[in-house]
Design a protein around this motif. Structure first.
Motif, PDB file in Angstrom:
ATOM      1  N   ALA A   1       0.846  -1.195   0.000  1.00 11.82           N
ATOM      2  CA  ALA A   1       0.000   0.000   0.000  1.00 11.82           C
ATOM      3  C   ALA A   1       0.880   1.243   0.000  1.00 11.82           C
ATOM      4  O   ALA A   1       2.077   1.171   0.296  1.00 11.82           O
ATOM      5  N   LYS A   2       0.257   2.391  -0.345  1.00 11.19           N
ATOM      6  CA  LYS A   2       1.009   3.643  -0.378  1.00 11.19           C
ATOM      7  C   LYS A   2       0.168   4.805   0.117  1.00 11.19           C
ATOM      8  O   LYS A   2      -1.058   4.739   0.166  1.00 11.19           O
ATOM      9  N   GLN A   3       0.868   5.870   0.509  1.00  9.90           N
ATOM     10  CA  GLN A   3       0.278   7.172   0.788  1.00  9.90           C
ATOM     11  C   GLN A   3       1.073   8.179  -0.032  1.00  9.90           C
ATOM     12  O   GLN A   3       2.265   7.995  -0.260  1.00  9.90           O
ATOM     13  N   ASP A   4       0.407   9.245  -0.455  1.00 14.52           N
ATOM     14  CA  ASP A   4       1.075  10.304  -1.209  1.00 14.52           C
ATOM     15  C   ASP A   4       1.299  11.523  -0.318  1.00 14.52           C
ATOM     16  O   ASP A   4       0.621  11.704   0.685  1.00 14.52           O
ATOM     17  N   ALA A   5       2.224  12.354  -0.738  1.00 12.60           N
ATOM     18  CA  ALA A   5       2.516  13.671  -0.152  1.00 12.60           C
ATOM     19  C   ALA A   5       2.760  13.646   1.344  1.00 12.60           C
ATOM     20  O   ALA A   5       1.913  14.086   2.100  1.00 12.60           O
ATOM     21  N   PRO A   6       3.840  13.172   1.823  1.00 13.56           N
ATOM     22  CA  PRO A   6       4.964  12.582   1.107  1.00 13.56           C
ATOM     23  C   PRO A   6       4.697  11.103   0.810  1.00 13.56           C
ATOM     24  O   PRO A   6       3.886  10.459   1.488  1.00 13.56           O
ATOM     25  N   LEU A   7       5.393  10.613  -0.170  1.00 10.36           N
ATOM     26  CA  LEU A   7       5.237   9.212  -0.561  1.00 10.36           C
ATOM     27  C   LEU A   7       5.706   8.297   0.570  1.00 10.36           C
ATOM     28  O   LEU A   7       6.805   8.440   1.088  1.00 10.36           O
ATOM     29  N   ARG A   8       4.820   7.387   0.966  1.00 14.02           N
ATOM     30  CA  ARG A   8       5.136   6.362   1.961  1.00 14.02           C
ATOM     31  C   ARG A   8       4.608   5.040   1.427  1.00 14.02           C
ATOM     32  O   ARG A   8       3.519   4.979   0.855  1.00 14.02           O
ATOM     33  N   LEU A   9       5.378   3.995   1.614  1.00  9.87           N
ATOM     34  CA  LEU A   9       4.995   2.655   1.172  1.00  9.87           C
ATOM     35  C   LEU A   9       5.023   1.712   2.363  1.00  9.87           C
ATOM     36  O   LEU A   9       5.820   1.901   3.284  1.00  9.87           O
ATOM     37  N   HIS A  10       4.159   0.703   2.323  1.00  8.73           N
ATOM     38  CA  HIS A  10       4.278  -0.344   3.332  1.00  8.73           C
ATOM     39  C   HIS A  10       3.820  -1.689   2.777  1.00  8.73           C
ATOM     40  O   HIS A  10       3.029  -1.766   1.852  1.00  8.73           O
ATOM     41  N   TYR A  11       4.395  -2.728   3.383  1.00  9.29           N
ATOM     42  CA  TYR A  11       4.025  -4.117   3.121  1.00  9.29           C
ATOM     43  C   TYR A  11       3.303  -4.590   4.372  1.00  9.29           C
ATOM     44  O   TYR A  11       3.718  -4.291   5.492  1.00  9.29           O
ATOM     45  N   GLY A  12       2.199  -5.299   4.194  1.00  9.31           N
ATOM     46  CA  GLY A  12       1.465  -5.772   5.356  1.00  9.31           C
ATOM     47  C   GLY A  12       0.833  -7.135   5.130  1.00  9.31           C
ATOM     48  O   GLY A  12       0.804  -7.657   4.012  1.00  9.31           O
ATOM     49  N   VAL A  13       0.352  -7.680   6.224  1.00  8.61           N
ATOM     50  CA  VAL A  13      -0.372  -8.950   6.219  1.00  8.61           C
ATOM     51  C   VAL A  13      -1.695  -8.704   6.926  1.00  8.61           C
ATOM     52  O   VAL A  13      -1.724  -8.091   8.006  1.00  8.61           O
ATOM     53  N   ALA A  14      -2.787  -9.143   6.325  1.00  9.09           N
ATOM     54  CA  ALA A  14      -4.118  -8.938   6.893  1.00  9.09           C
ATOM     55  C   ALA A  14      -4.908 -10.231   6.869  1.00  9.09           C
ATOM     56  O   ALA A  14      -4.713 -11.075   5.988  1.00  9.09           O
ATOM     57  N   GLU A  15      -5.806 -10.376   7.822  1.00  9.03           N
ATOM     58  CA  GLU A  15      -6.704 -11.521   7.827  1.00  9.03           C
ATOM     59  C   GLU A  15      -7.863 -11.235   6.879  1.00  9.03           C
ATOM     60  O   GLU A  15      -8.385 -10.119   6.846  1.00  9.03           O
ATOM     61  N   VAL A  16      -8.244 -12.234   6.105  1.00  9.08           N
ATOM     62  CA  VAL A  16      -9.330 -12.103   5.132  1.00  9.08           C
ATOM     63  C   VAL A  16     -10.543 -12.853   5.675  1.00  9.08           C
ATOM     64  O   VAL A  16     -10.436 -14.004   6.086  1.00  9.08           O
ATOM     65  N   GLN A  17     -11.682 -12.188   5.686  1.00  6.40           N
ATOM     66  CA  GLN A  17     -12.932 -12.799   6.142  1.00  6.40           C
ATOM     67  C   GLN A  17     -13.690 -13.355   4.934  1.00  6.40           C
ATOM     68  O   GLN A  17     -13.652 -12.772   3.864  1.00  6.40           O
ATOM     69  N   GLY A  18     -14.378 -14.452   5.139  1.00  5.69           N
ATOM     70  CA  GLY A  18     -15.199 -15.018   4.061  1.00  5.69           C
ATOM     71  C   GLY A  18     -14.366 -15.742   3.023  1.00  5.69           C
ATOM     72  O   GLY A  18     -13.474 -16.519   3.363  1.00  5.69           O
ATOM     73  N   ASP A  19     -14.650 -15.464   1.771  1.00  2.91           N
ATOM     74  CA  ASP A  19     -13.991 -16.127   0.649  1.00  2.91           C
ATOM     75  C   ASP A  19     -12.481 -15.873   0.672  1.00  2.91           C
ATOM     76  O   ASP A  19     -12.040 -14.730   0.712  1.00  2.91           O
TER      77      ASP A  19
END
Length: 93
Positions: free
Chosen positions: A28-46
């Motif tokens: 994922a990213k954010q702009d102004a200033p540019l920030r990036l991250h790698y993450g792990v999330a739990e998925v519900q359902g399918d």
């Protein structure tokens, strides 16, 4: 025979409600200033990339992040190996 049928029905109901855990790793990213991250999330359902994308887009956007991509989905077996890489974004969303 009735006891055996009742036991079988209970087992089938329990098997139907038990679902393996599902996780996705993403970028994922954010702009102004540019920030990036790698993450792990739990998925519900399918447990699919499409489902993970839908869920993560909503969750991330609440904190001003934009989903770049979901790298894949996996079960408990792949969880611990990703913990250090995800850092503060391990199961945050």
């Amino acid at each position: 025979m009735k006891h055996l049928s009742f036991t079988f029905m209970i087992l089938m109901l329990c098997a139907g409600t038990a679902q393996a855990a599902c996780y996705a790793d993403y970028k994922a990213k954010q702009d102004a200033p540019l920030r990036l991250h790698y993450g792990v999330a739990e998925v519900q359902g399918d447990c699919s990339v499409a489902s993970a994308e839908d869920q993560l887009r909503q969750s991330l956007s609440r904190d001003g992040w934009q989903l770049l991509n979901v790298l894949g989905v996996f079960d408990d077996a792949g969880l611990e190996g990703r913990k250090d890489s995800a850092g503060e974004y391990f199961l945050r969303y």
